[in-house]
Design an enzyme around this catalytic site. Structure first.
Site, mmCIF file in Angstrom:
data_model
loop_
_atom_site.group_PDB
_atom_site.id
_atom_site.type_symbol
_atom_site.label_atom_id
_atom_site.label_comp_id
_atom_site.label_asym_id
_atom_site.label_seq_id
_atom_site.Cartn_x
_atom_site.Cartn_y
_atom_site.Cartn_z
ATOM 1 N N ARG A 1 54.779 39.591 37.439
ATOM 2 C CA ARG A 1 55.093 38.742 36.283
ATOM 3 C C ARG A 1 55.899 39.506 35.246
ATOM 4 O O ARG A 1 55.464 40.560 34.772
ATOM 5 C CB ARG A 1 53.794 38.236 35.649
ATOM 6 C CG ARG A 1 53.018 37.421 36.660
ATOM 7 C CD ARG A 1 51.966 36.570 36.039
ATOM 8 N NE ARG A 1 51.335 35.793 37.094
ATOM 9 C CZ ARG A 1 50.413 34.876 36.923
ATOM 10 N NH1 ARG A 1 50.004 34.599 35.716
ATOM 11 N NH2 ARG A 1 49.899 34.223 37.947
ATOM 12 N N ARG B 1 41.414 42.854 35.529
ATOM 13 C CA ARG B 1 40.654 42.299 34.391
ATOM 14 C C ARG B 1 39.153 42.411 34.681
ATOM 15 O O ARG B 1 38.361 42.725 33.796
ATOM 16 C CB ARG B 1 41.001 40.831 34.185
ATOM 17 C CG ARG B 1 42.408 40.595 33.688
ATOM 18 C CD ARG B 1 42.437 40.425 32.175
ATOM 19 N NE ARG B 1 43.794 40.179 31.734
ATOM 20 C CZ ARG B 1 44.273 38.977 31.446
ATOM 21 N NH1 ARG B 1 43.511 37.913 31.555
ATOM 22 N NH2 ARG B 1 45.508 38.836 31.033
ATOM 23 N N SER C 1 41.404 31.741 36.433
ATOM 24 C CA SER C 1 41.603 30.341 36.116
ATOM 25 C C SER C 1 41.797 29.578 37.410
ATOM 26 O O SER C 1 42.197 30.146 38.420
ATOM 27 C CB SER C 1 42.745 30.126 35.130
ATOM 28 O OG SER C 1 43.933 30.552 35.681
ATOM 29 N N GLU D 1 39.869 36.312 29.570
ATOM 30 C CA GLU D 1 39.995 35.422 30.741
ATOM 31 C C GLU D 1 40.051 36.258 32.015
ATOM 32 O O GLU D 1 40.912 37.114 32.167
ATOM 33 C CB GLU D 1 41.278 34.605 30.598
ATOM 34 C CG GLU D 1 41.521 33.676 31.770
ATOM 35 C CD GLU D 1 42.967 33.208 31.855
ATOM 36 O OE1 GLU D 1 43.519 32.760 30.840
ATOM 37 O OE2 GLU D 1 43.544 33.305 32.954
ATOM 38 N N ARG E 1 45.793 44.247 28.141
ATOM 39 C CA ARG E 1 45.245 43.506 29.273
ATOM 40 C C ARG E 1 46.272 42.761 30.112
ATOM 41 O O ARG E 1 45.942 41.850 30.844
ATOM 42 C CB ARG E 1 44.120 42.583 28.812
ATOM 43 C CG ARG E 1 44.475 41.695 27.669
ATOM 44 C CD ARG E 1 43.238 40.981 27.212
ATOM 45 N NE ARG E 1 43.630 39.808 26.465
ATOM 46 C CZ ARG E 1 42.803 38.904 26.024
ATOM 47 N NH1 ARG E 1 41.530 39.019 26.262
ATOM 48 N NH2 ARG E 1 43.220 37.881 25.348
ATOM 49 N N HIS E 2 47.537 43.151 29.975
ATOM 50 C CA HIS E 2 48.577 42.575 30.836
ATOM 51 C C HIS E 2 49.284 43.663 31.626
ATOM 52 O O HIS E 2 49.586 44.723 31.090
ATOM 53 C CB HIS E 2 49.631 41.843 29.997
ATOM 54 C CG HIS E 2 49.151 40.534 29.479
ATOM 55 N ND1 HIS E 2 48.565 40.405 28.257
ATOM 56 C CD2 HIS E 2 49.161 39.298 30.033
ATOM 57 C CE1 HIS E 2 48.226 39.126 28.066
ATOM 58 N NE2 HIS E 2 48.570 38.443 29.130
ATOM 59 N N GLU F 1 56.163 39.467 32.262
ATOM 60 C CA GLU F 1 55.584 39.119 30.957
ATOM 61 C C GLU F 1 56.201 40.033 29.903
ATOM 62 O O GLU F 1 56.347 41.226 30.128
ATOM 63 C CB GLU F 1 54.069 39.368 30.947
ATOM 64 C CG GLU F 1 53.368 38.845 32.159
ATOM 65 C CD GLU F 1 52.240 37.910 31.807
ATOM 66 O OE1 GLU F 1 52.240 37.412 30.671
ATOM 67 O OE2 GLU F 1 51.389 37.684 32.672
#
Ligand code: AMO
Length: 435
Positions: free
Chosen positions: A215, A409, A361, A358, A223-224, A217
């Protein structure tokens, strides 16, 4: 048995005393007292003492004491009891093989008391990973992944591997890495989403993958990651997302339990593990907003929770005794195009949270092609780019759902690690592409 090693440090037992053994590893420390030298040798499982005696073995003694720290050797010699040595025994070398001489100075100490900053550690990750407390994280991670396989297989899931070079962004977002693919452009898969769904139409209707997510991002947060791993599950013939959540609960329970059994690694990290109670609390999105509002934190309906809002909700849930909880019935607007609607405004999407972070999901998915196209339209996605995915829905697609569960995570929460970069061997973030 390897000729370079007959025993790891902790595998030597009393019955080896008096016989010859071969040990191998990195020289952690050398204490030369003139006529006698104590060499601490480190391997994957711990350390042991090699005792060099100048008078008895002058050549070996000279060789040993002149080696720089972190050089790699294999030593054969008599194993004998020693009350003063760390493990209760020592090895008196009769033969040594120098397998690799380390340069000095070292860019990073392995057992130094001074704490190096994370960047220096990551720049020298191959040495950083020699530290027992860093290795312990990955030993626990390996055990936990073992639990994923055991649990999901026992629940009748098949392991699959889906493409990582793909033609269409899998999450519909823009945070994709573009790569050259001969004359065309391709993307690195953000997740196995489109493929695990397509598999639901094949008869392989309960699948999982330990997947790589790529990703692009923008965030450079604690946390990424730009490359991360996840447990992806997809299952068909479900009536609702509750069935998916139950699988996720079982998975978390077994991973947490397996981590708790890693006593050696946990003691190196000085951590203990309490397995969370299941079932986890279910909080609807609307309830979450009202709990937040009670603390003067107003969230606009329809928006995903921000990091701060998630954290506050984690605090509130913690006060009620729930470290883990599901947020359910998300607004449709906060969930991806493939999420099954529940009425006009809500969805059958959920998140699994742990203390305000999180972890996973998932959702029940849309399995009706017309509805799927409508949702794509509503979100402004180019339907033609999803032709091959949509084809999978035209010729018999059962109702299905699944989740993606971030492994790094999970490790952060399991071991209370502040920065996600500690939970992956060679992290990729906005600025880090090496090592
Ligand atoms: P989502 O995008 O929420 O859902 O990702 C699922 C889980 O993967 C982890 N994760 C990350 N971890 C570290 N760094 C990142 N950049 C990152 N991005 C995601 C998180 C997150 O909860 N296709 C859906 C899943 C599904 O519905 O099956 C998806 O990818 O722990």
């Amino acid at each position: 048995m390897s000729l370079l090693r007959s025993h790891y440090s902790i595998d030597v037992l009393n019955e080896q005393f008096g016989s010859s053994i071969t040990v191998a590893g990195w020289i952690e420390d050398i204490r030369n007292l003139g006529s006698i030298a104590f060499i601490i040798l480190r391997d994957r499982k711990g350390t042991l003492q090699v005792t060099g005696l100048k008078k008895e073995q002058p050549e070996i003694f000279e060789k040993l004491v002149n080696l720089p720290r972190e050089s790699v050797i294999s030593v054969t010699g008599l194993c004998q009891e020693s009350r003063k040595a760390r493990n209760g025994y020592e090895v008196l070398p009769e033969k040594i093989s120098v397998l690799s001489v380390a340069d000095s100075p070292l860019p990073l100490g392995v057992v130094d008391k001074v704490d190096a900053d994370l960047d220096t550690r990551l720049d020298n990750r191959f040495i950083d990973l020699r530290k027992p407390e860093v290795q312990a994280i990955f030993q626990i991670r390996s055990a936990v992944i073992g639990a994923v396989h055991e649990t999901l297989r026992s629940l009748d899931f098949d392991e699959v591997h889906t493409p990582k070079l793909i033609g269409t962004s899998s999450e519909g977002g823009t945070d994709v890495f573009k790569v050259g693919y001969f004359e065309k452009n391709a993307f690195l898969a953000q997740s196995p989403q489109l493929y695990k769904q397509m598999l639901m139409s094949t008869g392989l209707d309960r699948v999982y993958e330990i997947a790589w997510y790529f990703r692009a991002e923008e965030h450079n947060t604690r946390r990424h990651l730009n490359e991360s791993t996840a447990v992806d599950v997809e299952m068909a013939f479900i009536e609702n997302e509750g069935e998916v959540m139950q699988v996720l609960e079982k998975l978390v329970d077994s991973m947490w339990t397996k981590a708790g059994e890693q006593t050696m690694a946990l003691s190196v990290l000085d951590k203990s593990i309490n397995v969370p109670k299941t079932p986890f609390r279910r909080v609807t999105y609307d309830e979450a907003l009202s709990l937040l509002s009670d603390r003067d934190c107003e969230v606009e309906w329809g928006e995903d929770l921000s990091t701060e809002e998630e954290r506050l909700l984690g605090k509130i849930m913690g006060e009620q005794g729930h470290d883990f909880y599901f947020i359910t019935r998300y607004p449709l607007s906060a969930k991806p195009f493939y999420t099954m609607p529940e009425g006009d405004k809500y969805s059958r999407g959920f998140d699994l949270e742990c203390k305000g972070v999180e972890l996973a999901s998932g959702s029940q998915r849309i399995h009706q092609m017309d509805l799927l196209k409508d949702r794509m339209d509503a979100l402004g996605l180019e339907i033609s780019a999803f032709e091959s995915y949509l084809k999978g829905f035209r010729f018999g697609m059962p109702p299905h759902g699944g989740f993606g569960f971030g492994i790094e995570r999970f490790m952060m929460e399991l071991l209370d690690i502040h920065n996600i970069r500690e939970c992956i061997l060679f992290p990729r973030d906005r600025t880090r592409l090496y090592p």
